[in-house]
Motif scaffolding. Structure first.
Motif, PDB file in Angstrom:
ATOM      1  N   ALA A  67      48.054  47.719  47.287  1.00  0.00           N
ATOM      2  CA  ALA A  67      46.643  47.679  46.901  1.00  0.00           C
ATOM      3  C   ALA A  67      45.772  47.654  48.149  1.00  0.00           C
ATOM      4  CB  ALA A  67      46.367  46.442  46.045  1.00  0.00           C
ATOM      5  N   ARG A  68      44.564  48.190  48.015  1.00  0.00           N
ATOM      6  CA  ARG A  68      43.617  48.185  49.127  1.00  0.00           C
ATOM      7  C   ARG A  68      42.649  47.030  48.965  1.00  0.00           C
ATOM      8  NH1 ARG A  68      41.057  53.663  48.619  1.00  0.00           N
ATOM      9  NH2 ARG A  68      39.411  52.597  49.723  1.00  0.00           N
ATOM     10  N   TYR A  69      42.373  46.362  50.070  1.00  0.00           N
ATOM     11  CA  TYR A  69      41.451  45.233  50.097  1.00  0.00           C
ATOM     12  C   TYR A  69      40.393  45.485  51.152  1.00  0.00           C
ATOM     13  CZ  TYR A  69      45.251  42.967  47.617  1.00  0.00           C
ATOM     14  OH  TYR A  69      46.232  42.661  46.703  1.00  0.00           O
ATOM     15  N   ARG A  70      39.181  45.056  50.864  1.00  0.00           N
ATOM     16  CA  ARG A  70      38.084  45.147  51.823  1.00  0.00           C
ATOM     17  C   ARG A  70      37.713  43.721  52.220  1.00  0.00           C
ATOM     18  NH1 ARG A  70      33.729  48.833  49.665  1.00  0.00           N
ATOM     19  NH2 ARG A  70      35.233  50.393  50.343  1.00  0.00           N
ATOM     20  N   ILE A  71      37.739  43.461  53.522  1.00  0.00           N
ATOM     21  CA  ILE A  71      37.406  42.140  54.055  1.00  0.00           C
ATOM     22  C   ILE A  71      36.080  42.249  54.783  1.00  0.00           C
ATOM     23  CG2 ILE A  71      38.130  40.245  55.540  1.00  0.00           C
ATOM     24  CD1 ILE A  71      41.016  41.169  55.158  1.00  0.00           C
ATOM     25  N   TYR A  72      35.092  41.493  54.311  1.00  0.00           N
ATOM     26  CA  TYR A  72      33.755  41.491  54.897  1.00  0.00           C
ATOM     27  C   TYR A  72      33.634  40.384  55.938  1.00  0.00           C
ATOM     28  CZ  TYR A  72      32.090  44.565  51.182  1.00  0.00           C
ATOM     29  OH  TYR A  72      31.890  45.620  50.339  1.00  0.00           O
ATOM     30  N   ALA A  86      38.057  54.718  44.424  1.00  0.00           N
ATOM     31  CA  ALA A  86      36.718  55.184  44.786  1.00  0.00           C
ATOM     32  C   ALA A  86      36.018  54.222  45.747  1.00  0.00           C
ATOM     33  CB  ALA A  86      35.876  55.360  43.522  1.00  0.00           C
ATOM     34  N   GLY A  87      36.674  53.120  46.104  1.00  0.00           N
ATOM     35  CA  GLY A  87      36.078  52.161  47.017  1.00  0.00           C
ATOM     36  C   GLY A  87      35.192  51.127  46.342  1.00  0.00           C
ATOM     37  N   ARG A  88      35.257  51.042  45.012  1.00  0.00           N
ATOM     38  CA  ARG A  88      34.465  50.052  44.275  1.00  0.00           C
ATOM     39  C   ARG A  88      35.250  48.751  44.165  1.00  0.00           C
ATOM     40  NH1 ARG A  88      33.638  54.744  40.588  1.00  0.00           N
ATOM     41  NH2 ARG A  88      35.553  53.935  39.721  1.00  0.00           N
ATOM     42  N   HIS A  89      34.521  47.642  44.128  1.00  0.00           N
ATOM     43  CA  HIS A  89      35.156  46.326  43.994  1.00  0.00           C
ATOM     44  C   HIS A  89      35.782  46.188  42.611  1.00  0.00           C
ATOM     45  CE1 HIS A  89      32.090  44.592  47.090  1.00  0.00           C
ATOM     46  NE2 HIS A  89      32.948  45.414  47.645  1.00  0.00           N
ATOM     47  N   LYS A  90      37.063  45.841  42.573  1.00  0.00           N
ATOM     48  CA  LYS A  90      37.752  45.580  41.306  1.00  0.00           C
ATOM     49  C   LYS A  90      37.733  44.092  41.003  1.00  0.00           C
ATOM     50  CE  LYS A  90      41.816  47.382  40.647  1.00  0.00           C
ATOM     51  NZ  LYS A  90      43.164  47.954  40.852  1.00  0.00           N
ATOM     52  N   ASN A 131      30.366  40.613  41.906  1.00  0.00           N
ATOM     53  CA  ASN A 131      28.953  40.763  41.592  1.00  0.00           C
ATOM     54  C   ASN A 131      28.361  41.665  42.664  1.00  0.00           C
ATOM     55  OD1 ASN A 131      26.227  40.546  41.219  1.00  0.00           O
ATOM     56  ND2 ASN A 131      26.201  38.341  41.037  1.00  0.00           N
ATOM     57  N   ARG A 132      27.899  42.806  42.282  1.00  0.00           N
ATOM     58  CA  ARG A 132      27.395  43.762  43.260  1.00  0.00           C
ATOM     59  C   ARG A 132      26.124  43.283  43.962  1.00  0.00           C
ATOM     60  NH1 ARG A 132      31.072  46.651  41.545  1.00  0.00           N
ATOM     61  NH2 ARG A 132      31.371  48.446  40.316  1.00  0.00           N
ATOM     62  N   ASP A 133      25.501  42.220  43.459  1.00  0.00           N
ATOM     63  CA  ASP A 133      24.270  41.728  44.065  1.00  0.00           C
ATOM     64  C   ASP A 133      24.506  40.683  45.144  1.00  0.00           C
ATOM     65  OD1 ASP A 133      22.815  43.346  42.354  1.00  0.00           O
ATOM     66  OD2 ASP A 133      22.714  41.795  40.813  1.00  0.00           O
ATOM     67  N   LEU A 134      25.774  40.337  45.424  1.00  0.00           N
ATOM     68  CA  LEU A 134      26.039  39.366  46.473  1.00  0.00           C
ATOM     69  C   LEU A 134      25.598  39.918  47.818  1.00  0.00           C
ATOM     70  CD1 LEU A 134      29.619  38.015  45.659  1.00  0.00           C
ATOM     71  CD2 LEU A 134      27.484  36.727  45.611  1.00  0.00           C
ATOM     72  N   PRO A 135      24.855  39.128  48.585  1.00  0.00           N
ATOM     73  CA  PRO A 135      24.436  39.624  49.899  1.00  0.00           C
ATOM     74  C   PRO A 135      25.627  39.691  50.840  1.00  0.00           C
ATOM     75  CG  PRO A 135      23.798  37.346  49.618  1.00  0.00           C
ATOM     76  CD  PRO A 135      24.394  37.791  48.307  1.00  0.00           C
ATOM     77  N   ARG A 136      25.638  40.663  51.706  1.00  0.00           N
ATOM     78  CA  ARG A 136      26.711  40.839  52.675  1.00  0.00           C
ATOM     79  C   ARG A 136      26.144  40.680  54.072  1.00  0.00           C
ATOM     80  NH1 ARG A 136      30.281  39.105  51.392  1.00  0.00           N
ATOM     81  NH2 ARG A 136      30.654  39.320  49.243  1.00  0.00           N
ATOM     82  N   MET A 137      26.832  39.924  54.884  1.00  0.00           N
ATOM     83  CA  MET A 137      26.432  39.780  56.272  1.00  0.00           C
ATOM     84  C   MET A 137      27.038  40.928  57.069  1.00  0.00           C
ATOM     85  SD  MET A 137      26.978  35.710  56.838  1.00  0.00           S
ATOM     86  CE  MET A 137      26.857  35.901  58.583  1.00  0.00           C
TER      87      MET A 137
END
Length: 140
Positions: A67-72, A86-90, A131-137
């Motif tokens: 699985a692919r994971y994105r770490i912010y 597609a790169g969307r958060h699951k 939640n797509r509205d979470l702010p990202r640093m």
């Protein structure tokens, strides 16, 4: 009665301010947060480093599931997400090492855990609906 001191000459003030500025710069460059981010960048592949510098996140592939994971960048809000093709958060994942660590050290631990012991990392992680509205640093 009132302690007074003599005003330093103007050239002394500019030297003092220059030394203060240099000290702040060196402290910021060599503090635990800066060292943690340097260590993290040293462990990233060239592609991951470019992605992290440009976007404030990088992607890893889990060793067990593929699985692919994105770490912010950041630890104040959840920063690890499983992503689809597609790169969307699951699904969002929340897991951090114990103890007080610099942000770069926490992110590096998350990367290493997913790439070398994905099952254990997922077993201790709290899962949540992204939640797509979470702010990202962004990366500093």
């Amino acid at each position: 009665m009132f302690p007074f001191r003599r005003c330093p000459p103007p050239e002394a003030c500019s030297r003092i301010n220059a030394v203060r500025k240099l000290y702040r710069h060196l402290l910021a460059e060599n503090g635990s947060e800066a060292r943690g981010l340097r260590l993290l960048r040293g462990w990233l592949s060239p592609d991951q480093r470019e992605q992290f510098n440009k976007s404030g996140y990088f992607e890893v592939v889990g060793c067990d599931s593929g699985a692919r994971y994105r770490i912010y960048h950041g630890i104040l809000s959840p920063n690890v997400y499983e992503i689809d093709e597609a790169g969307r958060h699951k699904v969002g994942l929340c897991f951090v090492p114990s103890g007080r660590l610099a942000v770069g050290d926490v992110i590096l631990a998350q990367k290493i855990a997913l790439e070398t012991d994905e099952r254990t990392a997922l077993a201790v992680a709290n899962r949540f609906s992204p939640n797509r509205d979470l702010p990202r640093m962004r990366s500093p």
